[in-house]
Scaffold this motif. Structure first.
Motif, short mmCIF file in Angstrom:
data_model
loop_
_atom_site.label_atom_id
_atom_site.label_comp_id
_atom_site.label_asym_id
_atom_site.label_seq_id
_atom_site.Cartn_x
_atom_site.Cartn_y
_atom_site.Cartn_z
N LEU A 7 37.54 67.64 10.26
CA LEU A 7 38.22 67.82 11.54
C LEU A 7 38.99 66.57 11.96
CD1 LEU A 7 35.49 69.81 13.53
CD2 LEU A 7 37.66 70.67 12.61
N ALA A 8 38.53 65.40 11.52
CA ALA A 8 39.28 64.18 11.83
C ALA A 8 40.66 64.22 11.18
CB ALA A 8 38.51 62.95 11.33
N LEU A 9 40.73 64.86 10.02
CA LEU A 9 42.01 64.98 9.31
C LEU A 9 42.78 66.23 9.72
CD1 LEU A 9 40.65 64.10 5.76
CD2 LEU A 9 42.06 62.61 7.19
N ARG A 10 42.03 67.31 9.98
CA ARG A 10 42.65 68.60 10.28
C ARG A 10 41.90 69.30 11.40
NH1 ARG A 10 45.25 71.40 6.23
NH2 ARG A 10 45.31 73.04 7.82
N PRO A 11 42.20 68.95 12.66
CA PRO A 11 41.48 69.55 13.79
C PRO A 11 41.72 71.05 13.94
CG PRO A 11 43.28 68.14 14.55
CD PRO A 11 43.14 67.89 13.10
N ASP A 12 42.69 71.59 13.21
CA ASP A 12 42.98 73.02 13.31
C ASP A 12 42.02 73.88 12.49
OD1 ASP A 12 44.67 71.69 11.07
OD2 ASP A 12 44.56 73.78 10.45
N LEU A 13 41.26 73.27 11.59
CA LEU A 13 40.40 74.04 10.69
C LEU A 13 39.26 74.72 11.45
CD1 LEU A 13 40.12 71.61 7.65
CD2 LEU A 13 41.57 73.64 7.84
N ARG A 14 38.83 75.86 10.93
CA ARG A 14 37.66 76.57 11.46
C ARG A 14 36.47 76.23 10.56
NH1 ARG A 14 39.54 82.51 11.09
NH2 ARG A 14 37.29 82.85 11.38
N ILE A 15 35.55 75.43 11.07
CA ILE A 15 34.38 75.04 10.28
C ILE A 15 33.29 76.09 10.48
CG2 ILE A 15 32.71 73.24 9.79
CD1 ILE A 15 35.61 72.40 9.29
N GLU A 16 32.81 76.66 9.40
CA GLU A 16 31.79 77.70 9.47
C GLU A 16 30.58 77.28 8.64
OE1 GLU A 16 33.51 81.45 8.51
OE2 GLU A 16 35.06 81.29 10.05
#
Length: 316
Positions: free
Chosen positions: A142-151
């Motif tokens: 998320l630090a690199l890509r805050p748009d990602l959905r972490i599941e």
């Protein structure tokens, strides 16, 4: 230590693979013939709480000690003589009466990016679903890509790979070391750079744990890899300094360059918006007290990160 030398291990395929490697190494060090290994150095399978709980993150139910607690109890009770752990699962402090006797040579410490459709982490599209149970990997991604959905993705390696194949995720993150040991390196699309994904303290290394009074067993010197043990001592020093909050994500990785040990460590907030990294190094890694200096380096670097984060840690 007399035979049989019983090795306590978790039941997962990766744990049994790792313990089988150590079983053969201990047998070789003790001069046991191939035909007698299973009798002289038997594996004792133990189901841990961490193996039974698959629907929640470990930090929600007690942390990484859930993978070691039952095996350590078996050591203390005398039901097993050696425990084989993934070093990254071993808490910073040893229980009274137990000690890490040997740290074998490390495997690749990097994280692995695995995907059916995308060649590397940077190729993930906006809003892609990324599977991981690691708070550290979540925060770094998320630090690199805050748009990602972490599941959340729990389970053994085969279960995680199947869920990816079934389309539950666009990509998942696993440890390269485990995939290498299982002979599954072909699934790796990218080995992630520690510059962006600093590994967990001890990642890629194994810990051979015994009762404290048996640190001088004949197999210990044969299985211990001094440079790996030194690097792990530095990483675990940083972990000790930074484990004030169970809601913080921690990375630490040490490397040897000539006579110098170099350490990088960091702490992140779970959403990746806060990230504090520091580095340090020591000379003369061949000194008699080098392990103490390595741990002191880790404690110092960890304290610097702790101070840099300041009051922001409260929100982690």
């Amino acid at each position: 230590m007399t035979f049989p030398i019983r090795i306590g291990t978790r039941r997962s395929r990766l744990a049994l693979t790792q313990s089988g490697m150590m079983q053969r190494a201990v047998a070789t060090a003790m001069g046991v013939p191939e035909s007698e290994i299973d009798a002289a150095v038997p594996l004792v399978e133990i189901v841990t709480t961490g193996d039974r709980i698959q629907d929640r993150r470990l930090l929600e139910v007690g942390g990484k000690a859930l993978f070691t607690k039952e095996i350590e109890e078996a050591l203390l009770d005398g039901r097993v003589d050696i425990a084989v752990h993934s070093m990254k699962d071993v808490p910073a402090e040893q229980p009274p009466g137990l000690a890490i006797a040997a740290v074998p040579e490390r495997e690749d410490a990097r994280d692995a990016f695995i995907s059916e459709r995308f060649a590397c982490f940077a190729d993930l599209p906006q809003g892609a679903r990324l599977g991981t149970a690691s708070l550290r990997r979540q925060a770094q991604a998320l630090a690199l890509r805050p748009d990602l959905r972490i599941e959340m993705l729990r389970g053994n390696v085969d279960t995680r790979l199947k869920r990816l194949t079934d389309g539950d995720f666009d990509a998942i993150l696993l440890a390269t070391a485990g995939l290498n040991r299982l002979g599954r390196a072909e699934v790796i699309r990218e080995r992630l750079s520690p510059d962006q994904f600093l590994p967990a303290p001890g990642q890629g290394a194994l810990a051979l744990q015994t009762r404290a009074g048996e640190m001088g067993a004949a197999w210990v010197a044969a299985l211990n890899h001094p440079l790996t043990a030194l690097a792990v001592a530095a990483e675990r020093g940083a972990m000790t300094a930074l484990e004030g909050s169970c809601r913080s994500a921690i990375g630490a990785h040490a490397t040897v360059d000539g006579d110098r040990l170099k350490l990088a460590a960091e702490m992140l907030s779970p959403d990746g918006t806060g990230r504090w990294r520091r580095t340090g190094e020591i000379d003369d890694i061949h000194a008699a007290d080098a392990a103490n200096w390595a741990r002191a380096l880790g404690l110092s670097v960890g304290a610097q990160i702790h101070d840099a984060a300041g009051d922001q840690q409260i929100a982690l």
